[in-house]
Design a protein around this motif. Structure first.
Motif, short mmCIF file in Angstrom:
data_model
loop_
_atom_site.label_atom_id
_atom_site.label_comp_id
_atom_site.label_asym_id
_atom_site.label_seq_id
_atom_site.Cartn_x
_atom_site.Cartn_y
_atom_site.Cartn_z
N GLY A 1 0.78 -1.23 0.00
CA GLY A 1 0.00 0.00 0.00
C GLY A 1 0.81 1.28 0.00
N ASN A 2 2.11 1.19 0.31
CA ASN A 2 2.92 2.40 0.43
C ASN A 2 4.12 2.46 -0.51
N ALA A 3 4.33 1.43 -1.30
CA ALA A 3 5.52 1.39 -2.15
C ALA A 3 5.57 2.56 -3.14
N ASP A 4 4.43 2.95 -3.67
CA ASP A 4 4.42 4.03 -4.66
C ASP A 4 4.76 5.39 -4.06
N ALA A 5 4.57 5.54 -2.76
CA ALA A 5 4.86 6.82 -2.10
C ALA A 5 6.27 6.86 -1.52
N ALA A 6 6.99 5.75 -1.58
CA ALA A 6 8.34 5.70 -0.99
C ALA A 6 9.34 6.37 -1.91
N GLY A 7 10.27 7.08 -1.32
CA GLY A 7 11.29 7.78 -2.10
C GLY A 7 12.63 7.07 -2.05
N PHE A 8 13.34 7.13 -3.17
CA PHE A 8 14.69 6.57 -3.28
C PHE A 8 15.65 7.73 -3.39
N ARG A 9 16.63 7.78 -2.50
CA ARG A 9 17.56 8.90 -2.45
C ARG A 9 19.01 8.41 -2.57
N PRO A 10 19.48 8.20 -3.80
CA PRO A 10 20.84 7.70 -3.97
C PRO A 10 21.90 8.68 -3.46
N GLU A 11 21.55 9.96 -3.35
CA GLU A 11 22.51 10.96 -2.87
C GLU A 11 22.90 10.72 -1.41
N TYR B 1 26.69 0.84 -4.49
CA TYR B 1 25.65 0.62 -3.48
C TYR B 1 24.25 0.66 -4.10
N ASN B 2 24.02 1.67 -4.92
CA ASN B 2 22.67 1.86 -5.46
C ASN B 2 22.29 0.82 -6.50
N LEU B 3 23.24 -0.01 -6.93
CA LEU B 3 22.93 -1.09 -7.84
C LEU B 3 22.52 -2.36 -7.10
N HIS B 4 22.94 -2.48 -5.86
CA HIS B 4 22.74 -3.72 -5.12
C HIS B 4 21.83 -3.60 -3.90
N HIS B 5 21.53 -2.39 -3.50
CA HIS B 5 20.68 -2.18 -2.33
C HIS B 5 19.57 -1.21 -2.70
N VAL B 6 18.42 -1.44 -2.16
CA VAL B 6 17.31 -0.52 -2.40
C VAL B 6 16.83 -0.03 -1.04
N ASP B 7 17.09 1.22 -0.78
CA ASP B 7 16.62 1.86 0.45
C ASP B 7 15.51 2.82 0.07
N LEU B 8 14.31 2.50 0.46
CA LEU B 8 13.16 3.36 0.20
C LEU B 8 12.61 3.84 1.52
N ASP B 9 12.23 5.09 1.56
CA ASP B 9 11.65 5.65 2.77
C ASP B 9 10.21 6.03 2.51
N ALA B 10 9.31 5.38 3.21
CA ALA B 10 7.89 5.74 3.12
C ALA B 10 7.71 7.08 3.81
N PRO B 11 6.64 7.78 3.49
CA PRO B 11 6.36 9.05 4.18
C PRO B 11 6.28 8.83 5.69
N PRO B 12 6.67 9.82 6.47
CA PRO B 12 6.67 9.67 7.94
C PRO B 12 5.33 9.21 8.51
N GLY B 13 4.23 9.73 8.00
CA GLY B 13 2.92 9.32 8.51
C GLY B 13 2.66 7.83 8.29
N ALA B 14 3.10 7.32 7.15
CA ALA B 14 2.93 5.90 6.86
C ALA B 14 3.80 5.06 7.79
N GLN B 15 5.02 5.54 8.05
CA GLN B 15 5.89 4.81 8.98
C GLN B 15 5.30 4.81 10.39
N ASP B 16 4.76 5.95 10.81
CA ASP B 16 4.14 6.03 12.13
C ASP B 16 2.97 5.05 12.24
#
Length: 79
Positions: free
Chosen positions: A32-42, A51-66
């Motif tokens: 339900g939240n994958a589309d709102a998650a951001g990827f920040r390679p910077e 790193y960005n080829l082998h790992h995927v770090d996505l951050d859902a919006p804070p409200g979704a995480q809460d």
């Protein structure tokens, strides 16, 4: 002197059930939240790093995480 190894202890049936519920909650939450998650390679700017080829770090919006943490605590029987 090395510490003696402890025998693994199987979690209680209640804990196993809660962990299974937590896994299901996480699966649904990700779906339900994958589309709102951001990827920040910077955030991993090491020169020459792949790193960005082998790992995927996505951050859902804070409200979704809460919301996930609130529901996860309920599933696990925490306040």
């Amino acid at each position: 002197m090395p510490r003696p190894r402890r025998r693994p202890v199987r979690p209680s049936e209640a804990r196993v059930r809660r962990l299974q519920e937590l896994g299901e909650l996480h699966r649904e939450w990700v779906a339900g939240n994958a589309d709102a998650a951001g990827f920040r390679p910077e955030e991993h700017p090491t020169p020459g790093s792949d790193y960005n080829l082998h790992h995927v770090d996505l951050d859902a919006p804070p409200g979704a995480q809460d919301e996930f943490h609130r529901r996860a605590r309920q599933v696990m029987g925490l306040r």
